[in-house]
Design a protein around this motif. Structure first.
Motif, PDB file in Angstrom:
ATOM      1  N   THR A  19       1.576   3.083  -3.450  1.00  8.28           N
ATOM      2  CA  THR A  19       1.315   2.539  -4.687  1.00  8.28           C
ATOM      3  C   THR A  19       1.746   1.114  -5.121  1.00  8.28           C
ATOM      4  O   THR A  19       2.278   0.413  -4.124  1.00  8.28           O
ATOM      5  N   GLN A 201      -5.315   1.368  -6.757  1.00  9.69           N
ATOM      6  CA  GLN A 201      -4.836   2.747  -6.642  1.00  9.69           C
ATOM      7  C   GLN A 201      -4.852   2.858  -5.061  1.00  9.69           C
ATOM      8  O   GLN A 201      -5.677   2.352  -4.209  1.00  9.69           O
ATOM      9  N   PRO A 202      -3.728   3.730  -4.683  1.00 12.39           N
ATOM     10  CA  PRO A 202      -3.638   4.013  -3.222  1.00 12.39           C
ATOM     11  C   PRO A 202      -4.683   4.869  -2.714  1.00 12.39           C
ATOM     12  O   PRO A 202      -5.229   5.487  -3.485  1.00 12.39           O
ATOM     13  N   ASN A 216      -8.975  -1.056  -1.957  1.00 14.73           N
ATOM     14  CA  ASN A 216      -7.745  -1.444  -2.718  1.00 14.73           C
ATOM     15  C   ASN A 216      -7.329  -2.945  -1.997  1.00 14.73           C
ATOM     16  O   ASN A 216      -6.166  -3.307  -2.525  1.00 14.73           O
TER      17      ASN A 216
END
Length: 312
Positions: A19, A201-202, A216
């Motif tokens: 995260t 977001q991961p 990401n």
């Protein structure tokens, strides 16, 4: 605290599945305030400048000589030199035409050298042209304040800001998207025709993720097509994806490709075969050197030597 010794290993994989907060913790930075000025200076000493190394240009004379560093070319040069020498001993009407063959050989070799030099010069210019995609300035958050700095002073852990029209100054993990969407044009790197939508977001855990699938992440040299965002720098300078591309191009330019190596091997083998055939042609005809038509053994030897040279 100093970053872990295996920092570069972390930067290549772990940041994708963590995260935003976990990425900030791993990099000893703040998701809101960024690094302190003191820590940024310390990391710059550790990681160096965020810029691609200068490519040393090859001197012109080296490029020219390189075009003649080939066995077949050397044989042709030798043939031309011998033909020129023999042309001076020609008599009568044939003397004027004796220089045509070596002149044609030299002309072909010169044209080949010109083409080779131009191609290698263009390759070096293409490598340097990649640096134009690197921005000069960047917006970075340090000690909680946004400031404009030279992109070269960015370090891993820096919190950067970007918006529509900005070029990304380093490979960074997106941690915040205040706008409704963040689209980045990364066609220069992946060849994608459309801008890629990014997320903070991961990603799902995976053993290997292609660059185009790392949604990401924002990459050095790419451009923001729409939106605003914040990201934490994870790679700088030569370790960025853009730096790897430049290194790959430079390696291809400096070293021969597998196909070129095979062609060079074949050319060398062919050159040796031609050289052996030329010697055999001359040796086989030794018995004809003293033919009365030549008016002497030396003239006969020269005649068959010219035939052998012509075969080359």
């Amino acid at each position: 605290r100093a970053l872990p010794y295996d920092w570069h290993g972390f930067a290549m994989a772990s940041h994708l599945v963590l995260t935003a907060g976990e990425v900030a913790d791993e990099l000893r930075t703040s998701i809101d305030a960024g690094l302190s000025q003191q820590e940024a200076q310390r990391r710059q000493k550790e990681f160096g400048l965020n810029e691609l190394p200068a490519e040393e240009g090859t001197p012109f004379w080296v490029l020219v000589l390189k075009q003649f560093d080939d066995l077949l070319v050397k044989i042709l040069l030798g043939s031309a030199a011998v033909s020129f020498t023999l042309a001076f001993f020609e008599e009568g009407d044939s003397k004027s035409t004796a220089f045509v063959e070596p002149a044609v050989i030299l002309l072909i070799l010169i044209l080949n050298a010109i083409v080779g030099v131009v191609q290698e010069s263009n390759a070096e210019k293409a490598i340097e042209a990649l640096k134009t995609y690197q921005p000069d300035m960047a917006k970075v958050v340090r000690d909680g304040a946004v400031e404009q700095v030279r992109a070269a002073v960015l370090v891993p852990g820096d919190l950067i800001e970007f918006s529509t029209g900005d070029r990304i100054p380093a490979d960074a993990r997106v941690v915040d998207i205040p706008s409704s969407a963040l689209l980045v044009d990364q066609s220069i790197m992946t060849g994608e025709s459309e801008a890629v939508s990014k997320t903070s977001q991961p990603l799902a855990k995976t053993s290997e993720t292609l660059v185009q699938d790392q949604i990401n992440m924002v990459f050095s040299g790419t451009m923001v097509s729409r939106g605003r965002g914040r990201a934490i720098v994870v790679k700088t300078g030569p370790s960025t994806e853009f730096g790897k591309i430049r290194a790959s191009v430079a390696e291809d330019e400096s070293g021969p490709s597998p196909l070129k190596e095979k062609l060079d091997e074949f050319g060398e083998l062919l050159s040796k075969i031609i050289l052996v055939i030329c010697i055999l042609v001359w040796v086989i005809n030794i018995g004809h050197f003293f033919d009365p038509a030549f008016g002497g053994g030396f003239r006969g030897a020269v005649y068959y030597f010219k035939i052998a040279v012509a075969l080359a």
